[in-house]
Design a protein around this motif. Structure first.
Motif, PDB file in Angstrom:
ATOM      1  N   VAL A 103       2.970  -3.748   9.645  1.00  0.00           N
ATOM      2  CA  VAL A 103       3.761  -3.979   8.715  1.00  0.00           C
ATOM      3  C   VAL A 103       2.921  -4.809   7.549  1.00  0.00           C
ATOM      4  CG1 VAL A 103       5.862  -5.815   8.491  1.00  0.00           C
ATOM      5  CG2 VAL A 103       5.346  -4.515  10.761  1.00  0.00           C
ATOM      6  N   SER A 104       3.048  -4.061   6.676  1.00  0.00           N
ATOM      7  CA  SER A 104       2.092  -4.550   5.340  1.00  0.00           C
ATOM      8  C   SER A 104       2.653  -5.840   4.755  1.00  0.00           C
ATOM      9  CB  SER A 104       1.888  -3.437   4.224  1.00  0.00           C
ATOM     10  OG  SER A 104       3.115  -3.227   3.894  1.00  0.00           O
ATOM     11  N   VAL A 185      -2.316   1.150   5.702  1.00  0.00           N
ATOM     12  CA  VAL A 185      -1.272   1.206   6.702  1.00  0.00           C
ATOM     13  C   VAL A 185      -0.076   1.524   5.696  1.00  0.00           C
ATOM     14  CG1 VAL A 185      -1.989  -0.671   8.067  1.00  0.00           C
ATOM     15  CG2 VAL A 185      -0.643  -1.389   6.242  1.00  0.00           C
ATOM     16  N   PRO A 186       0.817   2.069   6.184  1.00  0.00           N
ATOM     17  CA  PRO A 186       2.110   2.607   5.733  1.00  0.00           C
ATOM     18  C   PRO A 186       2.690   1.425   4.809  1.00  0.00           C
ATOM     19  CG  PRO A 186       2.208   3.103   8.005  1.00  0.00           C
ATOM     20  CD  PRO A 186       1.163   2.360   7.836  1.00  0.00           C
ATOM     21  N   ARG A 187       3.214   1.988   3.683  1.00  0.00           N
ATOM     22  CA  ARG A 187       3.712   0.785   2.810  1.00  0.00           C
ATOM     23  C   ARG A 187       5.163   0.448   3.488  1.00  0.00           C
ATOM     24  NH1 ARG A 187       2.565   0.916  -2.536  1.00  0.00           N
ATOM     25  NH2 ARG A 187       3.994  -0.985  -2.811  1.00  0.00           N
ATOM     26  N   ALA A 200       4.618   7.853  13.210  1.00  0.00           N
ATOM     27  CA  ALA A 200       4.417   6.334  13.446  1.00  0.00           C
ATOM     28  C   ALA A 200       3.218   6.176  14.625  1.00  0.00           C
ATOM     29  CB  ALA A 200       5.777   5.809  13.835  1.00  0.00           C
ATOM     30  N   ARG A 201       3.202   6.952  15.618  1.00  0.00           N
ATOM     31  CA  ARG A 201       2.339   6.849  16.790  1.00  0.00           C
ATOM     32  C   ARG A 201       0.899   7.410  16.143  1.00  0.00           C
ATOM     33  NH1 ARG A 201      -0.275  10.457  19.265  1.00  0.00           N
ATOM     34  NH2 ARG A 201       1.325  12.209  18.339  1.00  0.00           N
ATOM     35  N   GLN A 202       1.100   8.357  15.234  1.00  0.00           N
ATOM     36  CA  GLN A 202      -0.474   8.706  14.577  1.00  0.00           C
ATOM     37  C   GLN A 202      -0.753   7.436  13.639  1.00  0.00           C
ATOM     38  OE1 GLN A 202      -0.177  12.828  12.583  1.00  0.00           O
ATOM     39  NE2 GLN A 202       1.589  13.280  14.009  1.00  0.00           N
ATOM     40  N   TRP A 203      -0.073   7.068  12.961  1.00  0.00           N
ATOM     41  CA  TRP A 203      -0.647   5.690  12.375  1.00  0.00           C
ATOM     42  C   TRP A 203      -0.981   4.654  13.178  1.00  0.00           C
ATOM     43  CZ3 TRP A 203      -1.741   5.131   7.377  1.00  0.00           C
ATOM     44  CH2 TRP A 203      -1.342   5.940   6.287  1.00  0.00           C
ATOM     45  N   SER A 225      -3.535  -5.791   0.243  1.00  0.00           N
ATOM     46  CA  SER A 225      -3.395  -5.596  -1.268  1.00  0.00           C
ATOM     47  C   SER A 225      -1.745  -5.151  -1.114  1.00  0.00           C
ATOM     48  CB  SER A 225      -3.986  -4.496  -1.675  1.00  0.00           C
ATOM     49  OG  SER A 225      -3.704  -3.162  -0.962  1.00  0.00           O
ATOM     50  N   ARG A 226      -1.177  -5.092  -2.391  1.00  0.00           N
ATOM     51  CA  ARG A 226       0.341  -4.553  -2.543  1.00  0.00           C
ATOM     52  C   ARG A 226       0.384  -3.033  -2.495  1.00  0.00           C
ATOM     53  NH1 ARG A 226       3.114  -8.535  -5.026  1.00  0.00           N
ATOM     54  NH2 ARG A 226       2.161 -10.287  -6.070  1.00  0.00           N
ATOM     55  N   GLU A 227      -0.707  -2.337  -2.343  1.00  0.00           N
ATOM     56  CA  GLU A 227      -0.715  -0.952  -2.085  1.00  0.00           C
ATOM     57  C   GLU A 227      -0.705  -0.729  -0.576  1.00  0.00           C
ATOM     58  OE1 GLU A 227      -1.261  -2.131  -5.830  1.00  0.00           O
ATOM     59  OE2 GLU A 227      -2.615  -2.308  -4.474  1.00  0.00           O
ATOM     60  N   GLY A 228      -1.153  -1.729   0.320  1.00  0.00           N
ATOM     61  CA  GLY A 228      -0.968  -1.527   1.905  1.00  0.00           C
ATOM     62  C   GLY A 228      -2.481  -1.632   2.251  1.00  0.00           C
ATOM     63  N   TRP A 229      -3.718  -1.844   1.626  1.00  0.00           N
ATOM     64  CA  TRP A 229      -5.074  -1.872   1.822  1.00  0.00           C
ATOM     65  C   TRP A 229      -5.370  -3.503   2.628  1.00  0.00           C
ATOM     66  CZ3 TRP A 229      -8.382   2.366   2.184  1.00  0.00           C
ATOM     67  CH2 TRP A 229      -8.034   3.424   1.432  1.00  0.00           C
TER      68      TRP A 229
END
Length: 240
Positions: A103-104, A185-187, A200-203, A225-229
């Protein structure tokens, strides 16, 4: 702080609503026991409406463990600062809690807004969960640690260096410049879960592999980061 019977029952219902479940997240009885043992439940209100709550325990090592927190957008920071004030008044120097690493927005709040660091990755921390938010996913959690004695200015940097792993969406998952590690991670993992539990499981598995390996090498997560890093650095490089 909320300590009356009706108020505690209201918070228990609020937690269940936020986690979209008919089962107790923390029951009224449990919340009363926490209060009686020296813990506290703190609420945020908009008029008469309960718009946030958090429950914490004072630990034997002098720290505070924040068991749960939920808040309407815009109230979370004030709620966390109120919990900090309670903790500092008791003499606590740090606070810990766990959160879902995918959860970014929570990661950015914890690591950037508050200045906490993520010090531990726990695989399937709770075991199977059946609420409307987590059902069907493994409950991996990062442990956030917040220094209450000072402040830390997170350094956000652009992911650089060699791509070491590819994400389920075909884009880079992890990069390293030889010193720092970045992990994406996913946004919006909630949307990913709704659209494809398999994706979702793969992530989950991909991010887990990066974090478990990095933490074994002595890294901690210091920014999002705002981009999910996520940015990870060696623990000895962190000054709080």
């Amino acid at each position: 702080m909320i300590s009356d019977v009706a108020g505690i029952a209201r918070v228990a219902r609020y937690y269940a609503e936020i986690w979209d479940t008919t089962e107790d997240v923390l029951s009224s009885e449990t919340l009363h026991c926490i209060r009686h043992a020296g813990g506290a439940t703190i609420g945020a209100f908009d008029g008469d409406a309960l718009v946030g709550a958090t429950t914490g325990l004072f630990c034997p090592d002098g720290s505070v463990y924040s068991m749960i927190a939920a808040a309407r957008q815009g109230t979370g920071h004030a709620l966390k600062l109120a919990q900090k004030d309670w903790a500092v008044e008791l003499g606590a120097k740090s606070m810990r809690w766990t959160y879902d690493p995918l959860v970014s927005r929570n990661a950015r709040f914890n690591l950037v807004k508050l200045g906490a660091i993520a010090i531990e990755y726990a695989v399937d921390f709770y075991g199977p969960m059946r609420d409307g938010v987590n059902d069907g996913d493994e409950s991996d959690r990062l442990t956030a640690q917040w220094d209450l004695t000072g402040s830390r200015e997170p350094h956000e940097s652009v992911p650089a260096g060699e791509v070491t792993k590819t994400a389920p969406d075909g884009e880079p998952l992890a990069r390293t410049d030889g010193e720092r590690i970045w992990c994406r991670v996913p946004r919006d993992v909630v949307r990913v879960r709704k659209e494809s539990r398999d994706l979702a499981r793969q992530w989950r598995e991909a991010v887990r592999e990066v974090f478990v390996d990095a933490f074994a090498q002595g890294y901690v997560a210091t920014s999002m980061s705002r981009e999910g890093w996520y940015q990870l650095v060696r623990q000895e490089e962190v000054s709080q």
